[in-house]
Design an enzyme around this catalytic site. Structure first.
Site, PDB file in Angstrom:
ATOM      1  N   LYS A 290       0.831  -1.217  -0.024  1.00  0.00           N
ATOM      2  CA  LYS A 290      -0.065  -0.089   0.041  1.00  0.00           C
ATOM      3  C   LYS A 290       0.795   1.303   0.012  1.00  0.00           C
ATOM      4  O   LYS A 290       0.510   2.272  -0.333  1.00  0.00           O
ATOM      5  CB  LYS A 290      -0.947  -0.034   1.154  1.00  0.00           C
ATOM      6  CG  LYS A 290      -1.883  -1.037   1.132  1.00  0.00           C
ATOM      7  CD  LYS A 290      -2.709  -1.208   2.432  1.00  0.00           C
ATOM      8  CE  LYS A 290      -3.797  -2.468   2.402  1.00  0.00           C
ATOM      9  NZ  LYS A 290      -4.178  -2.707   3.743  1.00  0.00           N
TER      10      LYS A 290
ATOM     11  N   TYR B 226      -6.229  -4.915  -6.594  1.00  0.00           N
ATOM     12  CA  TYR B 226      -5.973  -4.934  -4.951  1.00  0.00           C
ATOM     13  C   TYR B 226      -5.303  -6.288  -4.719  1.00  0.00           C
ATOM     14  O   TYR B 226      -4.200  -6.430  -4.173  1.00  0.00           O
ATOM     15  CB  TYR B 226      -7.016  -4.469  -4.398  1.00  0.00           C
ATOM     16  CG  TYR B 226      -6.866  -4.509  -2.712  1.00  0.00           C
ATOM     17  CD1 TYR B 226      -6.127  -3.576  -2.120  1.00  0.00           C
ATOM     18  CD2 TYR B 226      -7.435  -5.622  -2.001  1.00  0.00           C
ATOM     19  CE1 TYR B 226      -5.936  -3.472  -0.965  1.00  0.00           C
ATOM     20  CE2 TYR B 226      -7.158  -5.809  -0.732  1.00  0.00           C
ATOM     21  CZ  TYR B 226      -6.449  -4.684  -0.008  1.00  0.00           C
ATOM     22  OH  TYR B 226      -6.354  -4.535   1.352  1.00  0.00           O
TER      23      TYR B 226
ATOM     24  N   TYR C 222      -2.345  -0.322  11.740  1.00  0.00           N
ATOM     25  CA  TYR C 222      -3.789  -0.568  11.909  1.00  0.00           C
ATOM     26  C   TYR C 222      -4.011  -0.049  13.096  1.00  0.00           C
ATOM     27  O   TYR C 222      -3.384   1.059  13.636  1.00  0.00           O
ATOM     28  CB  TYR C 222      -3.991  -2.011  11.695  1.00  0.00           C
ATOM     29  CG  TYR C 222      -3.679  -2.709  10.474  1.00  0.00           C
ATOM     30  CD1 TYR C 222      -3.966  -2.230   9.335  1.00  0.00           C
ATOM     31  CD2 TYR C 222      -2.911  -3.685  10.363  1.00  0.00           C
ATOM     32  CE1 TYR C 222      -3.706  -2.991   8.056  1.00  0.00           C
ATOM     33  CE2 TYR C 222      -2.362  -4.339   9.323  1.00  0.00           C
ATOM     34  CZ  TYR C 222      -2.977  -3.885   8.175  1.00  0.00           C
ATOM     35  OH  TYR C 222      -2.517  -4.358   6.812  1.00  0.00           O
TER      36      TYR C 222
ATOM     37  N   VAL D  14       0.097  -8.619   6.635  1.00  0.00           N
ATOM     38  CA  VAL D  14      -0.197  -9.638   7.309  1.00  0.00           C
ATOM     39  C   VAL D  14       0.573 -11.018   6.903  1.00  0.00           C
ATOM     40  O   VAL D  14       0.549 -12.193   7.112  1.00  0.00           O
ATOM     41  CB  VAL D  14      -1.549 -10.109   7.096  1.00  0.00           C
ATOM     42  CG1 VAL D  14      -2.369  -9.264   7.965  1.00  0.00           C
ATOM     43  CG2 VAL D  14      -1.972 -10.240   5.667  1.00  0.00           C
TER      44      VAL D  14
END
Lengths: 310, 310, 310, 310
Positions: B68, B192, B244, B262
């Site tokens: 990202k 994505y 996050y 992750v």
């Protein structure tokens, strides 16, 4: 052709004096609603200890939430890292006085800089003492780090908050319902409302912030206020949580750890380089000083003080 | 008696090799669930361009959300600051895939590093092209900044995500319902899922991060990847939103802008000093690599690399 | 001097014809946006089976969410009370298409009449069959209870919903992410969009509602559609959940179990006394027919049909 | 072979006496925590005024939230429908003491039966008087409708609530912050805590509920307590909002307007047929009496008293 710090600070003060978009003075504390929005002050203390100031840097204003940096420091000194069992360290993603988060996370405020978190911090400072004793301790600490015995509580502002602070009373009762306050609600609120009502000038506030900029040390008295590690970590909290739901944006634009208050003051810390206080009473929608933020953005850029790169 | 960077990196790798508390490998992407948790890699590029690596630094892993950072960089290059009309810059105060925030804030994701925000960023990169063209662009960009033509998409992982990514499909449809996606939902999700499935090694990822650490410049190819200002601002976003709902804690403990995924990878950026990649597949409750975070905490401390003070 | 049912129904139709405050036609389904708001229809079937109608009672309109009463009946017939493991029975306290509740309650919709709940119900009807088979079953059921083989799906409306139903697609994907859908998302949405696109007249809808008003029995075909207990419980759900976040208000003012749809139709059930259908396309802020609600309020008062007292 | 009401009531009491699944006595009000869970009482007044009772129908228990029905009646008598500008009429979809809803809906409680709503109702009753006067009025009203001068406030329970009611204090302060309380917070809470602490028996409570069952009239004193329309509308509110987040389920299973309290009492109203009070101190997860609900479900079924069909 880069300007000196003194020239930069003077230029910023001149720039700000000419601005007309100044936001709105906080009205929810009646005593603050009457403050003249046409004011702007700035004070910077550098690593040599030199103070550079401009504008209304000697006018006292209401410290409000900026005091939460100092009460956090005090509470950590008293109870150490056990404080983090009662308060989180995450940005809130919500308005400063949101009670929803508290319900959702079962009485643990997300961080010590939202109101609920600061109320828990006030409770940790109380620790069995009377509100008077706790407030004396807070005042003594602030006078010590600012080298200034004149710092005092504006009783009118304190009373004004106490008469109208129903949201904070709701938060405190709610924290108590979850068992996250130990002292009686009114005592905790008394301490909280009074430390938010402390009056400071930009000069006093910049001096008070030195220990955070300079590794936890007290530059004039010598010795440590806190360890270097703790100063560093408080700075981190200021960066991620210091501007309520505008913290991300402030980091993005200014890139300096800072804590704002609805009195219009902001304390900013450039690690190893400077402690800065700016003040202008007009606020943006997130409750942060419009001119204060603008001034810090320019200062950060000109002095290449962003912690995120030159 | 301070250790050199090389000695420190080696010591950290040795330390990590002995740790048994390694968290849990992500299971919600079936293809990732089988990764051996006993791995740890680290790679650091310093201002001189020297690469220091240890552990499994040459083992490819799934880049996941670390991508990202690079898609954000690309999208900003395409549409400039108008991107911020469609995505916010505030920490989310919520799980990475929360849809509640999106409803409450009417389809504007809080930041480009939560899934909803990255889906909008993917849409901005698509901009009328086919997913294939958009993915080609992303891969070319990553190969360029990493100086490595070998970087590729792991199609098995991409397919695995596509088959099970119902939450992301929900987010994308929801964004579309608010008018905040322009390309068809399946195309945006295609881009994505595939950019999250890129495989990188620690070495490749650390090299890819150099432009953020060194003022936007490409150290070997010369010239700029982005302006110094933009690099700085992306770093700020990594610090406030990169982990996050563990972002505040990471800033508190490590004090370095970083983005986790992750897959167990973390890209960290020390402005002016180093680009770092760490990887270990076991995750904590917030979805961040347990050993990766621990390694960065130690590295930051030893090298005094926290942006918040020595 | 109390009026007969026929006189009352005629007087209501005349009253409604003169009203100018008619709310707004739903625009989010493009095919429905063009419906003429100047229409009003009403049809009542009493315990003797007499049909009393007035206004545009023979004009077909889009059944929309009123169909959820019939799909719920069908699904309960198929899977019995195990359906309640997948859907709740509580009012939602939220907009009809809110996704927040779903996140908070981990994929269990609060009741079968909000969109998420009805999507789960559609999945229960699918039960391994094709969408075509499932829709055939729904149509057959509706034709049977309404004694009318003409009831059909308006394919234009179905397509219009399918092209723009991103929120429902978000809900369905989200339910799937929580494991609360078994069939593929597109199949479930196909069934859902099509049963919402069934066209009915007030006459047809009132006839279809007879089994709920009269103890589960089919007055003309004889035999039971459902047990008396099930009819009673579906009525209870209509009263507590039939009008989205306007359910409480409708119960307060009208006091009759009823289910509304954004096509402007409302099916109302007076246990033991009457099944009623009203229709007028203009909606209030909660998505319920303005004239339809007003007509039922007057009818309930005049006929003393509130279940909460004369 | 249908049983008479008297036989049914006796059979239910016998059934309940043998049940071992009784839920948990509320512990958050210390004074209530000590109540013996092995008790069950029931009293029914029919249209002829006959009282049928069984079990511990003469044992006083804490009325708690059941009192909200009577304070709502009183407040509507004082301020009429303007009350609905300050309180909504929708089910809450949330726990009875949730503060989140209040933040989201800007200080307007969803209905008068959740705590926040009942606190606003208490404020409407105060209306410039002292708490003592307001409580006198509430007691007089309750004694009048129950034909029983013995009904009184249990001061121990009131004090216990006052000492521990931090959530309610939070709600009241929050309402005040939104300007939805007029009297001082402590006065409103004083009235609220005391009217919740009224002690009643099943017999007294059933008699008190007659005006709701029988068109607003006072069967013995003659004359009206409220208009038939108001009785009807209060019944509607009881059905949609009377059991907190278990209201939908209660309507589904029992089908009778009813209001529960954490003291274990439930007042149920069968329009035109009966006023019922049941009591048993063990509660389910939603805070409703386990045996009380079970008893009403059986009674509703046996007597065919559901408002939703025989």
């Amino acid at each position: 052709m880069s300007l000196s710090l003194a020239e930069t600070v003077a230029a910023i003060a001149a720039d700000m004096a000419g601005r007309t978009e100044r936001g709105k003075v906080a009205t929810y504390i009646p005593e603050l609603a009457g403050v003249d929005p046409g004011q702007f002050g700035i004070a910077v203390v550098d690593a040599e200890g030199t103070l550079t100031a401009a504008g209304d840097s000697e006018t006292p204003f209401s410290i409000q939430s900026v005091s939460k940096v100092f009460t956090l420091t005090l509470a950590l000194g008293k109870v150490g890292d056990t404080l983090w069992n009662r308060v989180g360290r995450e940005p809130s993603g919500n308005a400063f006085n949101s009670i929803t988060q508290l319900e959702y996370e079962k009485g643990i405020p997300r961080n010590p800089f939202i109101n609920a978190g600061a109320i828990v911090v006030a409770d940790a400072i109380l620790a069995g003492h009377t509100p008077k004793v706790a407030l004396g301790e807070i005042l003594r600490f602030l006078r010590f780090i600012a080298d200034d015995e004149d710092i005092h509580i504006d009783q009118k502002v304190a009373r004004s908050e106490q008469d109208t602070g129903f949201r904070n009373a709701a938060l405190a009762n709610y924290l108590r319902a979850f068992g996250n306050l130990r002292a009686p609600v009114e005592q905790v609120l008394g301490v909280y409302f009074h430390h938010c009502a402390i009056a400071v000038t930009c000069r006093q506030l910049a001096l008070a912030g030195r220990y955070l900029a300079f590794g936890g040390r007290h530059p004039t008295a010598g010795g440590r206020v806190v360890s270097a590690g703790r100063a560093k970590r408080i700075n981190a909290l200021m960066l991620t949580c210091g501007h309520y739901d505008g913290s991300g944006d402030f980091a993005f634009k200014v890139g300096i750890p800072a804590k704002s208050g609805v009195g219009g003051g902001i304390l900013a810390v450039v690690p190893g380089k400077a402690a800065i206080a700016v003040w202008s009473p007009g606020l943006d929608a997130q409750g942060n000083s419009v001119l204060g933020s603008a001034a810090l953005e320019i200062l950060s850029q000109r002095m290449q003080w962003s912690v995120f790169g030159a």
